[in-house]
Every structure is written in structure tokens, then in C-alpha cells.
Design a protein around this motif. Sequence first.
Motif, PDB file in Angstrom:
ATOM      1  N   ILE A 188     -93.164  39.696 -42.516  1.00  0.00           N
ATOM      2  CA  ILE A 188     -92.349  38.595 -41.855  1.00  0.00           C
ATOM      3  C   ILE A 188     -92.837  37.307 -41.500  1.00  0.00           C
ATOM      4  O   ILE A 188     -92.405  36.128 -41.573  1.00  0.00           O
ATOM      5  CB  ILE A 188     -91.493  39.206 -40.647  1.00  0.00           C
ATOM      6  CG1 ILE A 188     -90.565  40.389 -41.201  1.00  0.00           C
ATOM      7  CG2 ILE A 188     -90.438  38.292 -40.127  1.00  0.00           C
ATOM      8  CD1 ILE A 188     -89.414  39.801 -42.178  1.00  0.00           C
ATOM      9  N   LEU A 189     -94.237  37.484 -40.717  1.00  0.00           N
ATOM     10  CA  LEU A 189     -94.432  36.357 -40.287  1.00  0.00           C
ATOM     11  C   LEU A 189     -95.123  35.615 -41.158  1.00  0.00           C
ATOM     12  O   LEU A 189     -95.322  34.266 -41.266  1.00  0.00           O
ATOM     13  CB  LEU A 189     -95.663  36.592 -39.093  1.00  0.00           C
ATOM     14  CG  LEU A 189     -95.477  37.239 -37.855  1.00  0.00           C
ATOM     15  CD1 LEU A 189     -96.589  37.744 -37.271  1.00  0.00           C
ATOM     16  CD2 LEU A 189     -94.811  36.358 -37.218  1.00  0.00           C
ATOM     17  N   ALA A 225     -85.613  39.122 -39.354  1.00  0.00           N
ATOM     18  CA  ALA A 225     -86.709  39.895 -38.442  1.00  0.00           C
ATOM     19  C   ALA A 225     -86.171  41.122 -38.238  1.00  0.00           C
ATOM     20  O   ALA A 225     -87.040  42.120 -38.178  1.00  0.00           O
ATOM     21  CB  ALA A 225     -86.685  39.081 -37.132  1.00  0.00           C
ATOM     22  N   ARG A 226     -84.955  41.502 -38.503  1.00  0.00           N
ATOM     23  CA  ARG A 226     -84.284  42.722 -38.276  1.00  0.00           C
ATOM     24  C   ARG A 226     -84.310  43.834 -39.572  1.00  0.00           C
ATOM     25  O   ARG A 226     -83.976  44.770 -39.336  1.00  0.00           O
ATOM     26  CB  ARG A 226     -83.248  43.104 -37.464  1.00  0.00           C
ATOM     27  CG  ARG A 226     -83.054  42.452 -36.099  1.00  0.00           C
ATOM     28  CD  ARG A 226     -81.694  42.521 -35.533  1.00  0.00           C
ATOM     29  NE  ARG A 226     -81.044  43.854 -35.652  1.00  0.00           N
ATOM     30  CZ  ARG A 226     -81.477  44.912 -34.510  1.00  0.00           C
ATOM     31  NH1 ARG A 226     -82.206  44.519 -33.941  1.00  0.00           N
ATOM     32  NH2 ARG A 226     -81.063  45.927 -34.853  1.00  0.00           N
ATOM     33  N   TYR A 238     -94.551  45.446 -41.659  1.00  0.00           N
ATOM     34  CA  TYR A 238     -93.182  44.484 -41.574  1.00  0.00           C
ATOM     35  C   TYR A 238     -93.717  43.433 -40.946  1.00  0.00           C
ATOM     36  O   TYR A 238     -93.399  42.360 -41.332  1.00  0.00           O
ATOM     37  CB  TYR A 238     -92.237  45.431 -40.869  1.00  0.00           C
ATOM     38  CG  TYR A 238     -91.437  44.661 -39.891  1.00  0.00           C
ATOM     39  CD1 TYR A 238     -90.387  43.881 -40.307  1.00  0.00           C
ATOM     40  CD2 TYR A 238     -91.838  44.486 -38.507  1.00  0.00           C
ATOM     41  CE1 TYR A 238     -89.511  43.309 -39.193  1.00  0.00           C
ATOM     42  CE2 TYR A 238     -91.098  43.839 -37.384  1.00  0.00           C
ATOM     43  CZ  TYR A 238     -90.189  43.076 -37.953  1.00  0.00           C
ATOM     44  OH  TYR A 238     -89.188  42.456 -37.129  1.00  0.00           O
ATOM     45  N   GLY A 239     -94.405  43.435 -39.796  1.00  0.00           N
ATOM     46  CA  GLY A 239     -94.588  42.218 -38.927  1.00  0.00           C
ATOM     47  C   GLY A 239     -95.402  41.306 -39.606  1.00  0.00           C
ATOM     48  O   GLY A 239     -95.377  40.097 -39.716  1.00  0.00           O
ATOM     49  N   ALA A 289     -91.629  34.415 -43.660  1.00  0.00           N
ATOM     50  CA  ALA A 289     -90.488  33.486 -42.996  1.00  0.00           C
ATOM     51  C   ALA A 289     -90.426  32.003 -43.123  1.00  0.00           C
ATOM     52  O   ALA A 289     -89.396  31.404 -43.463  1.00  0.00           O
ATOM     53  CB  ALA A 289     -90.430  33.653 -41.495  1.00  0.00           C
ATOM     54  N   LEU A 294     -90.225  32.768 -33.306  1.00  0.00           N
ATOM     55  CA  LEU A 294     -90.475  33.538 -34.442  1.00  0.00           C
ATOM     56  C   LEU A 294     -91.244  34.555 -34.060  1.00  0.00           C
ATOM     57  O   LEU A 294     -90.947  35.901 -34.202  1.00  0.00           O
ATOM     58  CB  LEU A 294     -91.015  32.691 -35.826  1.00  0.00           C
ATOM     59  CG  LEU A 294     -90.978  33.920 -36.887  1.00  0.00           C
ATOM     60  CD1 LEU A 294     -90.071  34.671 -37.514  1.00  0.00           C
ATOM     61  CD2 LEU A 294     -91.886  33.122 -38.116  1.00  0.00           C
ATOM     62  N   VAL A 335     -90.306  38.587 -33.698  1.00  0.00           N
ATOM     63  CA  VAL A 335     -90.741  39.800 -34.639  1.00  0.00           C
ATOM     64  C   VAL A 335     -91.104  40.929 -33.907  1.00  0.00           C
ATOM     65  O   VAL A 335     -90.950  42.055 -33.946  1.00  0.00           O
ATOM     66  CB  VAL A 335     -91.829  39.175 -35.563  1.00  0.00           C
ATOM     67  CG1 VAL A 335     -92.427  40.404 -36.097  1.00  0.00           C
ATOM     68  CG2 VAL A 335     -90.988  38.333 -36.553  1.00  0.00           C
ATOM     69  N   THR A 368     -82.957  33.618 -38.539  1.00  0.00           N
ATOM     70  CA  THR A 368     -84.302  34.312 -38.078  1.00  0.00           C
ATOM     71  C   THR A 368     -84.129  35.396 -37.547  1.00  0.00           C
ATOM     72  O   THR A 368     -85.053  36.601 -38.232  1.00  0.00           O
ATOM     73  CB  THR A 368     -84.911  33.407 -37.120  1.00  0.00           C
ATOM     74  OG1 THR A 368     -84.812  31.957 -37.506  1.00  0.00           O
ATOM     75  CG2 THR A 368     -86.394  33.932 -37.022  1.00  0.00           C
ATOM     76  N   ARG A 369     -83.156  35.964 -36.833  1.00  0.00           N
ATOM     77  CA  ARG A 369     -82.889  37.595 -36.316  1.00  0.00           C
ATOM     78  C   ARG A 369     -82.568  38.189 -37.571  1.00  0.00           C
ATOM     79  O   ARG A 369     -82.948  39.361 -37.625  1.00  0.00           O
ATOM     80  CB  ARG A 369     -81.975  37.385 -35.431  1.00  0.00           C
ATOM     81  CG  ARG A 369     -81.625  38.936 -34.640  1.00  0.00           C
ATOM     82  CD  ARG A 369     -80.772  38.884 -33.531  1.00  0.00           C
ATOM     83  NE  ARG A 369     -79.656  38.771 -34.103  1.00  0.00           N
ATOM     84  CZ  ARG A 369     -78.499  38.434 -33.490  1.00  0.00           C
ATOM     85  NH1 ARG A 369     -78.411  38.732 -32.297  1.00  0.00           N
ATOM     86  NH2 ARG A 369     -77.236  38.158 -33.969  1.00  0.00           N
TER      87      ARG A 369
END
Length: 434
Positions: free
Chosen positions: A331-332, A279-280, A327-328, A335, A354, A358, A275-276
Amino acid sequence: MIGRSLDRATTLRLGRTLSAQAYGQIVTILVQIALVPLLLHAWGTRLYGAWLLLSAVPFYLTFSDLGFTNVAKNAMVMAVAAGRRDVATRVFHSVFALLCAASPLLMVASAALILAVDLRQWLALDAKAAVSAPAVLLLLILQVLLYQFFLLVCAGIRSGNRPATEAAWAATARLMEGAAIAIAAWAGGGLVAAAAAMVVARLIALFAAYRSLRRLADWLRLGWRQADGAALASLWRPALAHMLLPLGQALLIHLPVVIIGGIMGALATVTFATTRTLARLGMAATNMISNSVASEYAALAGQGDQHCAARLLRLQVGATLMLIAAYGLAILVAAPFVLPLLTHDSVGAVYPFLPLLVAAVAAEMLWSALLTPIAAVNRHGGVTAAFLIVALATMAAAGAVTEAWGLTGIAAALLAAHAAMIPITIIAGHRRAR
């Protein structure tokens, strides 16, 4: 928008630098992705695993210049922008003299350590890899030390506020090294041949970049005639402060994996790490923006143009905030579908872990962007020291919050750490401007 706020030359330079940074990202991804199947096919799993182990060891010598080359480039850009080529030359020669003195000592010390330890047992190598391990390590260490000289030459290239040329040379050198490893492996060579190919590629890149430097700035050449202890003395504080940033990042990136593995087990570790990683992904984009404008801040500081620096900061922060929002959201939304796909349904989206993770990465993206104009003029000591303290405090509490709230707890701790850095960086930026 940018064109209306900055002059045409600056706008064009920023565009070229962004293009060069994008080229660097493409090269990095290409080399990382292409080499894995290629080396696995050429060497097999055991030999490739040994290569990964051996190539990870010299990484720690990338800090052997103690951060001097990084702060030297900022000092040189400011000096040239202020019309002080003599100061830039003194900095260049002083760091070159430091590297010339330190590199042989590090090489000898490394050789003594390598010959003194049992590499086969220490790195859990098989018999075939253990035979070539000392030669491979020495060649890789030599390549890392040559990289420090390459960074100094790149600092000389940037000194005329040419960050695009510097970034292009850095990416091209990475591409040359990746190609050299691939050619050596496909030609039937083993680990020693691949390491030797890296050294040759780095030497070629070093000499080619230096020729480019001499064409761009014929007043600047490698040497130590104008080396000055006072020049190094003026750089050592920001150089050491620069070293604190990757140290704090390493704490916040690597220790959570260890803590989660010890408390929650393998599945939670895989969930966190996967997940990281997803997220990165946004960090690469904000780093591209920050790296593209850093040289501009240094040049404007050298010219004493605070108004233009303030306009550039507003543009940078505005672009960063728009990127963070996009981006946020991406990803949300993605993911829950991407994580099971990447892990063959072993890992899914975990809530509220999650969104908290984020948010932590978004906070890191913002304060890293705000740090750019401060670090570009070597006034980052207070921020990096604060970051290391925050990172240490966060990791000290990480075990307890993970015990209490699991993955949600560690994500909340990371969010608190990076959120705390935003006002610290803003205050430091105001002090720098004054």
C-alpha cells in the motif's frame, strides 16, 4: 508448515474453508461490480438511486436476531465436538423459536412505520419511486428476516465443523440474489420486481441449504420442540456482546467522515475516504483467515484440546503478521500512483496521514485476528465492551485532533484506538486459555 503442525484432516479442512472463503470474496466483488452498470442501464440514474436508498434501510434489521445466530453456531460446534448433540439441538430449536416469535412482530411493526411516514419526503424520492417504495421496503424487510433463518440453518451446517460448506452456501445465496435482481431488471421489471426476486432467491437458498443440512446431519431439524429458555439465557450475554463489535466499527468508520467534512470540507473528506478504502483492502484477506479457523477453535474447545488450539493460534498469527507486512509495504508503495489514478488526479498521497492510516489498519488486522479464538468460544464480551468504550473515547477526541492536525490527527487517533485493542485482546486470550 501447517501440515507439520496440524493433523491431515484439519489441514485439509482449513484448505477447503479458505477456498470457500475465497469463493465468497469473488462472489461479493462480482455482484457489487456487475450490478452497478447493469442496473444503471436498465433503470436509469434516478430509479437506481432510489433502489440504493430503499435497500439501505432494511440493513439495520440484519441485527434483528440480536446476535443469537452468530453465537449459536459457536455453541453448537462446541457441543457437537464434545459429543453433546442434545445441547446443540436445544440451542438450534431455541433460536428458531426466538426467530419465529420475533419475525412476525418485526414485520408488522415495520409495515406500520412504513405506512405512517411520508417516504417520498423522508428519503427524497421522486414521484415514480415513491409509489412503489412501501411495497419495495416490505419485500426487502421480508428478505432480511428470511436471512436470519438462513443464518440459523448455516449454523446447523457448521455444527459438524463444516465451515467450508457453510461459507459456500452463504456465497451461493448472495450470487443467487444478485442474479435474481439482474434478471428482474433486464426483463423490464422495476423496483418491486427486483425486491420480489430477492425474496424468491432467498427462499430457494433457504430450502436448498436446509436440505443440505438434513443430508449432513439427519439428527438435526428445524422445530421448537426442544426450545429451552435456559439455552437462550446462556446465549444472551455473548449475543449482545457480539452486537457491540459492529457498533464500535461503525463509529470508527462512519463518524470520521462526518467530522472531517464538517471541519475540513469536501476535498479532505474525499481524500480521507478514498485513502481509507485503499488502505483497508488488506482486511478482506485477514478476515478470510480468521473466518477459516474460527470453527476449528470452537471444535477444539469442545474437545478440550488446548494444545492444538495454541498451535493453530501460532499459525494464524504468523500468517497474519506476514500478510500485514506484505500489505503495508504494497500500500505504501502503490498508493502514490493508485490514488491519483482512481480519482482523476483529484486525490494524492498525503504524508504523514497515509502511513499513519496504514498503521491503524495493520493494528486492526492484528487485534481482529487475536479476537478470533476468543469469539469462537463466545468469551468475547470483555473485548467488545472495551472496543466500544475505546471507539467512543476516540470519536470524542476526534474533533479536537482534527482541528489541530487535520487528516494526520484523525489517522493518529484511529491508530491509537486500534493499537490499544492489541494488549486488551492478548490479555483476554490468556484469560480464556486459563
